[in-house]
Design a protein around this motif. Structure first.
Motif, PDB file in Angstrom:
ATOM      1  N   PHE A 127      57.708  35.701  42.910  1.00 48.21           N
ATOM      2  CA  PHE A 127      56.465  35.996  42.209  1.00 48.21           C
ATOM      3  C   PHE A 127      55.312  35.286  42.904  1.00 48.21           C
ATOM      4  O   PHE A 127      55.416  34.113  43.253  1.00 48.21           O
ATOM      5  N   ARG A 128      54.209  36.036  43.082  1.00 46.33           N
ATOM      6  CA  ARG A 128      53.019  35.454  43.706  1.00 46.33           C
ATOM      7  C   ARG A 128      51.756  36.058  43.127  1.00 46.33           C
ATOM      8  O   ARG A 128      51.758  37.214  42.682  1.00 46.33           O
ATOM      9  N   ILE A 129      50.682  35.277  43.168  1.00 41.84           N
ATOM     10  CA  ILE A 129      49.346  35.732  42.824  1.00 41.84           C
ATOM     11  C   ILE A 129      48.480  35.574  44.077  1.00 41.84           C
ATOM     12  O   ILE A 129      48.433  34.489  44.669  1.00 41.84           O
ATOM     13  N   GLY A 130      47.814  36.642  44.494  1.00 43.64           N
ATOM     14  CA  GLY A 130      46.969  36.593  45.683  1.00 43.64           C
ATOM     15  C   GLY A 130      45.748  35.710  45.489  1.00 43.64           C
ATOM     16  O   GLY A 130      45.525  35.140  44.418  1.00 43.64           O
ATOM     17  N   ASP A 131      44.924  35.607  46.525  1.00 42.71           N
ATOM     18  CA  ASP A 131      43.734  34.754  46.449  1.00 42.71           C
ATOM     19  C   ASP A 131      42.543  35.552  45.923  1.00 42.71           C
ATOM     20  O   ASP A 131      42.657  36.730  45.571  1.00 42.71           O
ATOM     21  N   ALA A 132      41.387  34.885  45.897  1.00 39.62           N
ATOM     22  CA  ALA A 132      40.184  35.512  45.332  1.00 39.62           C
ATOM     23  C   ALA A 132      39.778  36.761  46.108  1.00 39.62           C
ATOM     24  O   ALA A 132      39.233  37.708  45.530  1.00 39.62           O
ATOM     25  N   LYS A 133      40.044  36.783  47.428  1.00 42.06           N
ATOM     26  CA  LYS A 133      39.663  37.934  48.236  1.00 42.06           C
ATOM     27  C   LYS A 133      40.437  39.190  47.828  1.00 42.06           C
ATOM     28  O   LYS A 133      39.944  40.305  48.007  1.00 42.06           O
ATOM     29  N   THR A 134      41.641  39.015  47.284  1.00 40.57           N
ATOM     30  CA  THR A 134      42.447  40.152  46.832  1.00 40.57           C
ATOM     31  C   THR A 134      42.257  40.417  45.344  1.00 40.57           C
ATOM     32  O   THR A 134      42.961  41.253  44.777  1.00 40.57           O
ATOM     33  N   PHE A 135      41.317  39.692  44.722  1.00 40.70           N
ATOM     34  CA  PHE A 135      41.124  39.740  43.271  1.00 40.70           C
ATOM     35  C   PHE A 135      42.407  39.326  42.549  1.00 40.70           C
ATOM     36  O   PHE A 135      42.772  39.879  41.532  1.00 40.70           O
ATOM     37  N   TYR A 136      43.065  38.310  43.152  1.00 38.10           N
ATOM     38  CA  TYR A 136      44.268  37.712  42.569  1.00 38.10           C
ATOM     39  C   TYR A 136      45.341  38.771  42.279  1.00 38.10           C
ATOM     40  O   TYR A 136      45.880  38.875  41.184  1.00 38.10           O
ATOM     41  N   ARG A 137      45.648  39.509  43.315  1.00 41.68           N
ATOM     42  CA  ARG A 137      46.597  40.624  43.211  1.00 41.68           C
ATOM     43  C   ARG A 137      47.974  40.128  42.758  1.00 41.68           C
ATOM     44  O   ARG A 137      48.476  39.101  43.209  1.00 41.68           O
ATOM     45  N   LEU A 138      48.590  40.893  41.880  1.00 38.77           N
ATOM     46  CA  LEU A 138      49.913  40.586  41.340  1.00 38.77           C
ATOM     47  C   LEU A 138      51.006  41.035  42.307  1.00 38.77           C
ATOM     48  O   LEU A 138      50.995  42.165  42.799  1.00 38.77           O
ATOM     49  N   SER A 139      51.962  40.147  42.577  1.00 41.42           N
ATOM     50  CA  SER A 139      53.120  40.491  43.398  1.00 41.42           C
ATOM     51  C   SER A 139      54.361  40.035  42.639  1.00 41.42           C
ATOM     52  O   SER A 139      54.681  38.848  42.600  1.00 41.42           O
ATOM     53  N   ALA A 140      55.029  40.968  41.988  1.00 45.95           N
ATOM     54  CA  ALA A 140      56.194  40.670  41.159  1.00 45.95           C
ATOM     55  C   ALA A 140      57.431  41.281  41.789  1.00 45.95           C
ATOM     56  O   ALA A 140      57.504  42.492  41.986  1.00 45.95           O
ATOM     57  N   GLY A 141      58.421  40.439  42.096  1.00 52.15           N
ATOM     58  CA  GLY A 141      59.634  40.893  42.759  1.00 52.15           C
ATOM     59  C   GLY A 141      60.647  41.497  41.810  1.00 52.15           C
ATOM     60  O   GLY A 141      60.295  42.112  40.802  1.00 52.15           O
ATOM     61  N   GLU A 162      51.913  48.371  36.909  1.00 50.36           N
ATOM     62  CA  GLU A 162      50.950  47.313  37.215  1.00 50.36           C
ATOM     63  C   GLU A 162      51.318  46.493  38.445  1.00 50.36           C
ATOM     64  O   GLU A 162      50.546  45.616  38.852  1.00 50.36           O
ATOM     65  N   ARG A 163      52.460  46.735  39.033  1.00 45.16           N
ATOM     66  CA  ARG A 163      52.846  45.987  40.232  1.00 45.16           C
ATOM     67  C   ARG A 163      51.799  46.191  41.334  1.00 45.16           C
ATOM     68  O   ARG A 163      51.358  47.306  41.573  1.00 45.16           O
ATOM     69  N   CYS A 164      51.429  45.102  41.981  1.00 43.18           N
ATOM     70  CA  CYS A 164      50.428  45.109  43.059  1.00 43.18           C
ATOM     71  C   CYS A 164      49.009  45.361  42.541  1.00 43.18           C
ATOM     72  O   CYS A 164      48.096  45.610  43.334  1.00 43.18           O
ATOM     73  N   SER A 165      48.798  45.278  41.235  1.00 42.87           N
ATOM     74  CA  SER A 165      47.454  45.480  40.687  1.00 42.87           C
ATOM     75  C   SER A 165      46.574  44.252  40.897  1.00 42.87           C
ATOM     76  O   SER A 165      47.056  43.118  40.954  1.00 42.87           O
ATOM     77  N   ARG A 166      45.286  44.490  40.988  1.00 44.12           N
ATOM     78  CA  ARG A 166      44.300  43.411  41.048  1.00 44.12           C
ATOM     79  C   ARG A 166      43.934  42.998  39.626  1.00 44.12           C
ATOM     80  O   ARG A 166      44.043  43.782  38.696  1.00 44.12           O
ATOM     81  N   PHE A 167      43.474  41.756  39.491  1.00 48.36           N
ATOM     82  CA  PHE A 167      43.107  41.272  38.159  1.00 48.36           C
ATOM     83  C   PHE A 167      41.736  41.810  37.770  1.00 48.36           C
ATOM     84  O   PHE A 167      40.837  41.935  38.608  1.00 48.36           O
ATOM     85  N   SER A 168      41.594  42.109  36.479  1.00 44.65           N
ATOM     86  CA  SER A 168      40.333  42.623  35.947  1.00 44.65           C
ATOM     87  C   SER A 168      39.897  41.802  34.746  1.00 44.65           C
ATOM     88  O   SER A 168      40.732  41.328  33.969  1.00 44.65           O
ATOM     89  N   ALA A 169      38.597  41.634  34.584  1.00 47.13           N
ATOM     90  CA  ALA A 169      37.994  41.087  33.377  1.00 47.13           C
ATOM     91  C   ALA A 169      36.879  42.041  32.957  1.00 47.13           C
ATOM     92  O   ALA A 169      36.485  42.927  33.724  1.00 47.13           O
ATOM     93  N   GLU A 170      36.366  41.859  31.746  1.00 48.15           N
ATOM     94  CA  GLU A 170      35.380  42.808  31.227  1.00 48.15           C
ATOM     95  C   GLU A 170      34.139  42.894  32.106  1.00 48.15           C
ATOM     96  O   GLU A 170      33.551  43.962  32.265  1.00 48.15           O
ATOM     97  N   ASP A 171      33.736  41.764  32.696  1.00 47.59           N
ATOM     98  CA  ASP A 171      32.542  41.767  33.531  1.00 47.59           C
ATOM     99  C   ASP A 171      32.857  41.996  35.008  1.00 47.59           C
ATOM    100  O   ASP A 171      31.948  41.993  35.845  1.00 47.59           O
ATOM    101  N   LYS A 172      34.151  42.208  35.341  1.00 51.56           N
ATOM    102  CA  LYS A 172      34.523  42.469  36.732  1.00 51.56           C
ATOM    103  C   LYS A 172      35.784  43.333  36.750  1.00 51.56           C
ATOM    104  O   LYS A 172      36.880  42.856  37.053  1.00 51.56           O
ATOM    105  N   PRO A 173      35.663  44.608  36.443  1.00 45.17           N
ATOM    106  CA  PRO A 173      36.838  45.490  36.431  1.00 45.17           C
ATOM    107  C   PRO A 173      37.291  45.837  37.849  1.00 45.17           C
ATOM    108  O   PRO A 173      36.490  46.254  38.682  1.00 45.17           O
TER     109      PRO A 173
END
Length: 247
Positions: A127-141, A162-173
């Protein structure tokens, strides 16, 4: 290795994560510890669940006991919010650092409970979470557990995975609701606004453990609930806990 005195627990080393604490001394108690992951510039505090089988780093807890709202901004999700000893979100940047340590394998364990007293779990390894440049992309094995793989969702439903999805918030979808999403005949532009939470939405995906906490009798059939639908498809859950386990 850097060393730092922790007055709460009376030891002088600065651990990399909760698994590191357990590996050094299996008799420590669960509680808040200061850690400094490999590659991190500064240390930060986390809640560690210490047991006979290991030390787990808690990155999310949602059970309604503190009345904490998870309807937060991107910056709040990035930095973290809540009470480490209660309901909280550790923070995306800290999650990234904890899951990207050189020489440290990491898996995610999710613990779930419903209002009938039943419990289930889901594990993803690695399991990994990407960095800010990837919008903290989800990597679930690879998935294992009793709750079902809600990150993968239903392959027959477009946008449910949702695998490989980027993180979203209301002010940054950062989801795939472009130009719009449609669910149950309702049209909307952002999964985070529709679900009233930040999460690794697709369009919009299946799971959402940061949804609005609801209790009986008014806890079923909400789009914005604490949701892991491969286990309880129509119910808002009583609690969710997300842990990182390192090797």
């Amino acid at each position: 290795m850097p060393r730092q005195y922790n007055s709460d627990f009376g030891f002088s080393f600065l651990a990399r994560d909760c698994s590191d604490i357990w590996q050094r001394n299996k008799h420590f108690s669960s509680g808040v510890y200061t850690v400094k992951p490999v590659g991190a510039k500064t240390a930060f505090k986390v809640y560690c669940k210490i047991s006979k089988v290991g030390g787990w780093t808690l990155i999310q807890k949602h059970n309604g006991e503190d009345g904490l709202s998870f309807e937060k901004s991107w910056l709040e999700y990035e930095n973290g919010f809540g009470n480490l000893r209660g309901e909280h979100w550790l923070g995306l940047e800290k999650m990234h650092l904890l899951t990207h340590q050189k020489g440290r394998k990491c898996k995610l364990r999710i613990g779930l409970g419903d209002f009938a007293g039943n419990k289930a779990y889901a594990e993803y390894n690695p399991f990994r979470i990407g960095d800010a440049k990837t919008f903290y992309r989800l990597s679930a094995g690879k998935y294992s557990g009793s709750a079902g793989d809600a990150f993968a969702g239903n392959n027959e439903i477009e946008g449910d995975n949702e695998r490989c999805s980027r993180f979203s918030a209301e002010d940054k979808p950062n989801d795939n609701c472009w130009p719009r999403c449609i669910s149950g005949g309702i049209m909307f532009l952002s999964c985070s606004r529709q679900k009233q939470a930040g999460w690794w939405f697709n369009a919009c995906g299946s799971a959402n453990l940061n949804g609005i906490w609801r209790e009986p009798p008014n806890y079923k059939n909400w789009a914005s609930s604490v949701s892991w639908p491969t286990w309880r498809p129509e119910e808002s859950l009583k609690f969710s806990e997300m842990y990182l386990i390192h090797e």
